[in-house]
Motif scaffolding. Structure first.
Motif, PDB file in Angstrom:
ATOM      1  N   TRP A 182       0.801  -1.214   0.000  1.00 25.90           N
ATOM      2  CA  TRP A 182       0.000   0.000   0.000  1.00 25.90           C
ATOM      3  C   TRP A 182       0.836   1.266   0.000  1.00 25.90           C
ATOM      4  N   VAL A 183       1.983   1.207   0.631  1.00 20.86           N
ATOM      5  CA  VAL A 183       2.850   2.390   0.666  1.00 20.86           C
ATOM      6  C   VAL A 183       3.319   2.727  -0.743  1.00 20.86           C
ATOM      7  N   SER A 184       3.659   1.690  -1.482  1.00 20.42           N
ATOM      8  CA  SER A 184       4.097   1.900  -2.856  1.00 20.42           C
ATOM      9  C   SER A 184       2.958   2.482  -3.702  1.00 20.42           C
ATOM     10  N   LEU A 185       1.761   1.948  -3.506  1.00 21.49           N
ATOM     11  CA  LEU A 185       0.582   2.472  -4.219  1.00 21.49           C
ATOM     12  C   LEU A 185       0.349   3.944  -3.911  1.00 21.49           C
ATOM     13  N   ALA A 186       0.360   4.276  -2.622  1.00 20.61           N
ATOM     14  CA  ALA A 186       0.036   5.647  -2.214  1.00 20.61           C
ATOM     15  C   ALA A 186       1.091   6.622  -2.732  1.00 20.61           C
ATOM     16  N   ARG A 187       2.364   6.219  -2.620  1.00 20.32           N
ATOM     17  CA  ARG A 187       3.425   7.107  -3.118  1.00 20.32           C
ATOM     18  C   ARG A 187       3.317   7.269  -4.625  1.00 20.32           C
ATOM     19  N   GLY A 188       2.953   6.197  -5.309  1.00 20.18           N
ATOM     20  CA  GLY A 188       2.797   6.282  -6.757  1.00 20.18           C
ATOM     21  C   GLY A 188       1.728   7.286  -7.155  1.00 20.18           C
ATOM     22  N   LEU A 189       0.775   7.494  -6.257  1.00 16.59           N
ATOM     23  CA  LEU A 189      -0.310   8.443  -6.526  1.00 16.59           C
ATOM     24  C   LEU A 189      -0.052   9.798  -5.878  1.00 16.59           C
ATOM     25  N   GLY A 190       1.156   9.969  -5.334  1.00 17.34           N
ATOM     26  CA  GLY A 190       1.563  11.297  -4.872  1.00 17.34           C
ATOM     27  C   GLY A 190       1.286  11.601  -3.415  1.00 17.34           C
ATOM     28  N   VAL A 191       0.993  10.592  -2.611  1.00 20.22           N
ATOM     29  CA  VAL A 191       0.678  10.835  -1.200  1.00 20.22           C
ATOM     30  C   VAL A 191       1.780  10.248  -0.313  1.00 20.22           C
ATOM     31  N   GLU A 192       2.257  11.042   0.612  1.00 20.61           N
ATOM     32  CA  GLU A 192       3.271  10.613   1.570  1.00 20.61           C
ATOM     33  C   GLU A 192       2.705   9.450   2.372  1.00 20.61           C
ATOM     34  N   ALA A 193       3.482   8.375   2.522  1.00 23.32           N
ATOM     35  CA  ALA A 193       2.902   7.147   3.074  1.00 23.32           C
ATOM     36  C   ALA A 193       3.870   6.436   3.995  1.00 23.32           C
ATOM     37  N   VAL A 194       3.311   5.710   4.940  1.00 28.20           N
ATOM     38  CA  VAL A 194       4.114   4.937   5.881  1.00 28.20           C
ATOM     39  C   VAL A 194       3.363   3.657   6.226  1.00 28.20           C
ATOM     40  N   ARG A 195       4.111   2.603   6.487  1.00 24.99           N
ATOM     41  CA  ARG A 195       3.522   1.336   6.900  1.00 24.99           C
ATOM     42  C   ARG A 195       3.835   1.105   8.365  1.00 24.99           C
ATOM     43  N   CYS A 196       2.830   0.713   9.149  1.00 21.60           N
ATOM     44  CA  CYS A 196       2.999   0.523  10.588  1.00 21.60           C
ATOM     45  C   CYS A 196       2.653  -0.911  10.957  1.00 21.60           C
ATOM     46  N   GLU A 197       3.548  -1.525  11.702  1.00 22.77           N
ATOM     47  CA  GLU A 197       3.321  -2.918  12.111  1.00 22.77           C
ATOM     48  C   GLU A 197       3.126  -3.059  13.603  1.00 22.77           C
ATOM     49  N   THR A 198       3.327  -1.967  14.346  1.00 22.01           N
ATOM     50  CA  THR A 198       3.141  -2.011  15.800  1.00 22.01           C
ATOM     51  C   THR A 198       2.272  -0.844  16.244  1.00 22.01           C
ATOM     52  N   GLY A 199       1.749  -0.983  17.444  1.00 21.45           N
ATOM     53  CA  GLY A 199       0.981   0.110  18.014  1.00 21.45           C
ATOM     54  C   GLY A 199       1.813   1.371  18.135  1.00 21.45           C
ATOM     55  N   GLU A 200       3.060   1.226  18.557  1.00 23.05           N
ATOM     56  CA  GLU A 200       3.944   2.383  18.706  1.00 23.05           C
ATOM     57  C   GLU A 200       4.101   3.124  17.371  1.00 23.05           C
ATOM     58  N   ALA A 201       4.344   2.346  16.337  1.00 22.53           N
ATOM     59  CA  ALA A 201       4.558   2.964  15.023  1.00 22.53           C
ATOM     60  C   ALA A 201       3.298   3.672  14.546  1.00 22.53           C
ATOM     61  N   PHE A 202       2.134   3.035  14.767  1.00 23.33           N
ATOM     62  CA  PHE A 202       0.886   3.664  14.323  1.00 23.33           C
ATOM     63  C   PHE A 202       0.623   4.930  15.128  1.00 23.33           C
ATOM     64  N   GLU A 203       0.855   4.857  16.421  1.00 24.16           N
ATOM     65  CA  GLU A 203       0.663   6.039  17.283  1.00 24.16           C
ATOM     66  C   GLU A 203       1.497   7.218  16.759  1.00 24.16           C
ATOM     67  N   ALA A 204       2.771   6.928  16.448  1.00 20.35           N
ATOM     68  CA  ALA A 204       3.658   7.998  15.977  1.00 20.35           C
ATOM     69  C   ALA A 204       3.195   8.525  14.622  1.00 20.35           C
ATOM     70  N   ALA A 205       2.839   7.615  13.745  1.00 19.34           N
ATOM     71  CA  ALA A 205       2.437   8.033  12.392  1.00 19.34           C
ATOM     72  C   ALA A 205       1.134   8.823  12.430  1.00 19.34           C
ATOM     73  N   PHE A 206       0.184   8.354  13.251  1.00 21.92           N
ATOM     74  CA  PHE A 206      -1.106   9.047  13.299  1.00 21.92           C
ATOM     75  C   PHE A 206      -0.964  10.414  13.964  1.00 21.92           C
ATOM     76  N   ALA A 207      -0.158  10.461  15.036  1.00 29.45           N
ATOM     77  CA  ALA A 207       0.066  11.746  15.723  1.00 29.45           C
ATOM     78  C   ALA A 207       0.711  12.735  14.764  1.00 29.45           C
ATOM     79  N   SER A 208       1.676  12.257  13.998  1.00 29.65           N
ATOM     80  CA  SER A 208       2.350  13.132  13.033  1.00 29.65           C
ATOM     81  C   SER A 208       1.367  13.641  11.983  1.00 29.65           C
ATOM     82  N   ALA A 209       0.539  12.741  11.489  1.00 30.84           N
ATOM     83  CA  ALA A 209      -0.428  13.139  10.462  1.00 30.84           C
ATOM     84  C   ALA A 209      -1.410  14.173  11.004  1.00 30.84           C
ATOM     85  N   MET A 210      -1.799  14.001  12.272  1.00 26.14           N
ATOM     86  CA  MET A 210      -2.773  14.936  12.857  1.00 26.14           C
ATOM     87  C   MET A 210      -2.151  16.318  13.107  1.00 26.14           C
TER      88      MET A 210
END
Lengths: 513, 513
Positions: free
Chosen positions: A473-501
């Motif tokens: 999905w990260v490759s798909l999103a970047r291909g369409l011009g959107v900054e993207a990250v993949r999260c496999e842990t709660g910590e990673a998702f927390e950081a990514a979501f906080a950053s996005a917000m």
């Protein structure tokens, strides 16, 4: 001015100022007419299902229709599924369906088809503006019709020659019929029946789930009347300070279990609840046996006013219970689950955010902790046609540029309209897209046994599983011009979501659950 | 056995052995029934437009229908555009549209809609198999109906309860009505008229453009009769050893210029040519003024046999002109253009390749050098609804696993059904996908002035341009599991295309033109 100019002027001067478009040759005059009306915001969508879902999201938030621009029958077909959802959301939308010149139709050119037949099922109103002089009047009629009540999508067919021919009739006023006033007798009957019932339930949906309706519904709850809401609601405020009615369960047997003992159901802004699907030997209608039913306010009626009248008639308190503010204290951690994602969402969602939910089996995990986060609004999938999460977020972000939009999606759902990411990038929309990647149509794995279809063998499994290969999905999103990250842990998702917000603009998070 | 088993058995035993599917809850029995019929190949598509376009490609190559599995009205809607194309290609397809249980329809659950109305425009035949005992017979009827003549998509609505209820009627035989024999009087009339005409043209399309028809058409050409072919043909052999009729020009004024002086047009496997779109002050019908017209064979008739009878009546030679083998001697080089891509394609295309063309403005550059390459077949976009290139390639590859499939696409077109790449990866199909990335709806930039819509201003330009951001196609393709490369020069494209042709399996090439 030509017919297309008349259309555009009539749209803009009647308050239709967003156009989600995927044009073709027969719509060139419409495209050109955009330049004459700078108040109209043209938003290019690379697939019509994005355009129609965006118009749905826009209409739900703005309360006024956007227009779409669709290319003949096939273009409408591509947008049909999200118009089905919009019909079920009672969202006003003016679909402009370009058609061949009137005199060209008879020759059945390759793109010709029976447009009125294709659009009928999902249109409150259909008309072809066959002459340039009638374009303005027909456009005004379309806008008026889209408002209902109840509101919904309408289809204005615009032949190319009506668009390109000059006309001096360039404007017509639309009107906006409001919802009907509550029926006093229905209110009295409901009040009498509730007083007489042992275990009454008021089921709210549609307009009754907007802010004003929830305030009145909370009063009923305070008066001892159990209030429940439809499973899927077009638009509903949620979070601290907001009344949270119990939600009808998705699966019918669970719904009926919760309703056991109910001897009266009163409907406001909705109708009798039915199972989403039929299953062998399970009931279709989700009303307990012997339970009486009453309609307080149908979908065309001002449901909030009806609830207020009912609350008054029952002598309910001036206000009812609302949710406390109670965000999760600890950040998400450990293996990533929808629940862990929910913790992060509830912790970081900004006030006034708009949450577009097409997350299917992963949605519940987010909903629970969000019940007590800051106040926000939720737009749900009303018609069951997955693939609305991204498009709806586009429309909500265009309608409400100052509010953060969060789009929650199953991976199966998100693939339907993956093109929506490009429009978010193009328009620099403040949308954070989360895709819950379980590489499976998980709901179907559940439904396989519920429908009595038995265990999936090798052929059946091929149709339920989205792995082999797993989508990156990260490759798909970047291909369409959107900054993207993949999260496999709660910590990673927390950081990514906080950053996005904490930032503006489109972001993509693959939640590897 | 239940109704779904009866459906599956009747399909398979009547030769329907490929299923392009995107299932939902109401289709679980159908999915389960696949396990009982291992001869049926289930191919999961992540969007219904992929499933229907694949069924079109399959049917064009196999000459027998594939089935699709679509989820109620919205699922069919998602597949509608490519069914429009299939209708215009006269491709047999059996669409199985899952529906709510018959007794559940009355409750208008969220996914309920008027399916017969939605499918009507693009179905030769529509029926709902409301009881399990009639499923087999209705399925056989659907298969028979899909064969026409002329062939086309049909819609079999399968309610969930008909699928899950037991039945002892599990099979019914379908029949395959062949095309009608040529009308002797029409042949004689055409021969007489051609002899009397000064400058006759025989226009061929549909079945007349298959191998047997081209052989006979070449005889006519050898007898001094000018033969032309429709602009867009469902399936046509091309290359060395094959007769290459002149093609009708896409733009009407160019077509009429080429036809100037023609005093008779005889139609075989097609009808009178019309402009793809109407334009102000330009003709719709592409027959010169005063030119007589005659139908030799309509689309239901065996056009090759009719052409043979006509050639015999005219005393035409036993064979006519065919293309020489003349592949470009020098590899592609320099800045990448569609023409440079065409050189590489013509140099490396393997014999028997199937070329699926949805390349819009870039297609011509490839077609020219391919006229004299090794023999291959071309499947064109017959209905004008872009987004068929990838899906059609899937179907062609499933129908013809031993032949190389090449899918040529505009970038605007490819975005419609980008999900097709995943199915190619999942099924390890031998397909090479080329996307011509000009980051523009280039055809619309041309059409803007042709329709008299004037110069595009800032709003209009937003709807014609696919840049900002440019799509990174390599990232998209890799995200969907397909090995991908971007080429910016003729040399790079030559190398990439040669490599793709020398190996099996899905490949993706972004041609940055």
């Amino acid at each position: 001015m030509n017919g297309a100019d008349a259309l555009m002027r009539t749209l803009v001067e009647n308050g239709v100022t967003a156009c989600f478009a995927n044009p073709g040759t027969s719509e060139m005059q419409f495209v050109s007419a955009l330049d004459g009306q700078p108040a109209m915001r043209p938003v290019l969508c690379l697939f019509e299902g994005v355009a129609t879902g965006a118009a749905d999201g826009y209409g739900r938030m703005a309360g006024t229709p956007a227009c779409t621009l669709l290319h003949l029958g096939p273009g409408y077909g591509n947008g049909l599924a999200n118009l089905h959802n919009a019909r079920r959301a009672y969202t006003p939308i003016v679909n402009v369906v370009g058609d061949h010149a009137t005199y060209h139709r008879q020759y059945d050119a390759p793109l010709n088809s029976d447009i009125p037949s294709i659009v009928a099922a999902n249109s409150l109103w259909v008309k072809s503006a066959d002459s340039p002089d009638e374009v303005a009047a027909v456009t005004a009629e379309a806008i008026t019709a889209s408002h209902g009540p109840p509101a919904g999508p309408v289809s204005l067919i615009l032949p190319a020659d009506a668009a390109w021919t000059e006309t001096s009739t360039t404007f017509a006023p639309a009107s906006r019929p409001g919802p009907r006033a509550p029926d006093g007798e229905a209110v009295e009957a409901a009040a009498r029946a509730i007083k007489a019932a042992k275990a009454p339930v008021v089921l709210i949906g549609g307009g009754a789930c907007l802010e004003a309706g929830l305030v009145q519904a909370a009063r009923l709850q305070a008066a001892g009347v159990r209030v429940m809401a439809d499973t899927f609601v077009a638009r509903q405020p949620r979070g601290a300070g907001v009344f949270a009615p119990a939600r009808m369960q998705y699966f019918g047997e669970a719904a009926l279990e919760e309703l056991a003992g109910t001897d009266l159901m009163v409907f406001a802004g909705t109708t009798q609840p039915v199972a989403f699907f039929a299953y062998p030997d399970r009931p279709s209608v989700l009303v307990p046996e012997g339970c009486a039913t009453l309609s307080l306010a149908d979908r065309a009626t001002d449901a909030a006013a009806a609830l207020q009248a009912l609350a008054d008639a029952l002598g309910a308190p001036a206000s009812g219970p609302v949710q406390p503010l109670k965000r999760p204290a600890s950040p998400a951690s450990g293996p990533l689950t929808p629940q862990a994602c929910g913790v992060a969402v509830a912790r970081h969602l900004p006030e006034g955010a708009i949450l577009c939910d097409d997350a299917v089996t992963s949605g519940g995990g987010v909903a629970v902790p969000c019940m007590t986060t800051v106040p926000h609004e939720v737009l749900a999938l009303t018609g069951g046609a997955i693939g609305i999460g991204g498009p709806m977020a586009i429309g909500a972000a265009v309608a409400c540029p100052d509010r953060k939009v969060v789009s929650l999606n199953g991976d199966g759902s998100a693939m339907y309209t993956v093109q929506s990411l490009w429009t978010m990038a193009r328009e620099k929309l403040d949308v954070t897209v989360v895709v819950f990647a379980n590489h499976s149509y998980r709901i179907l794995n559940i439904e396989m046994s519920r429908t009595g279809a038995g265990q999936a063998g090798p052929s059946a499994r091929k149709l339920l599983d989205l792995g082999d290969p797993n989508i990156d999905w990260v490759s798909l999103a970047r291909g369409l011009g959107v900054e993207a990250v993949r999260c496999e842990t709660g910590e990673a998702f927390e950081a990514a979501f906080a950053s996005a917000m904490s930032q503006r603009g489109p972001r993509f998070i693959e939640a590897a659950i």
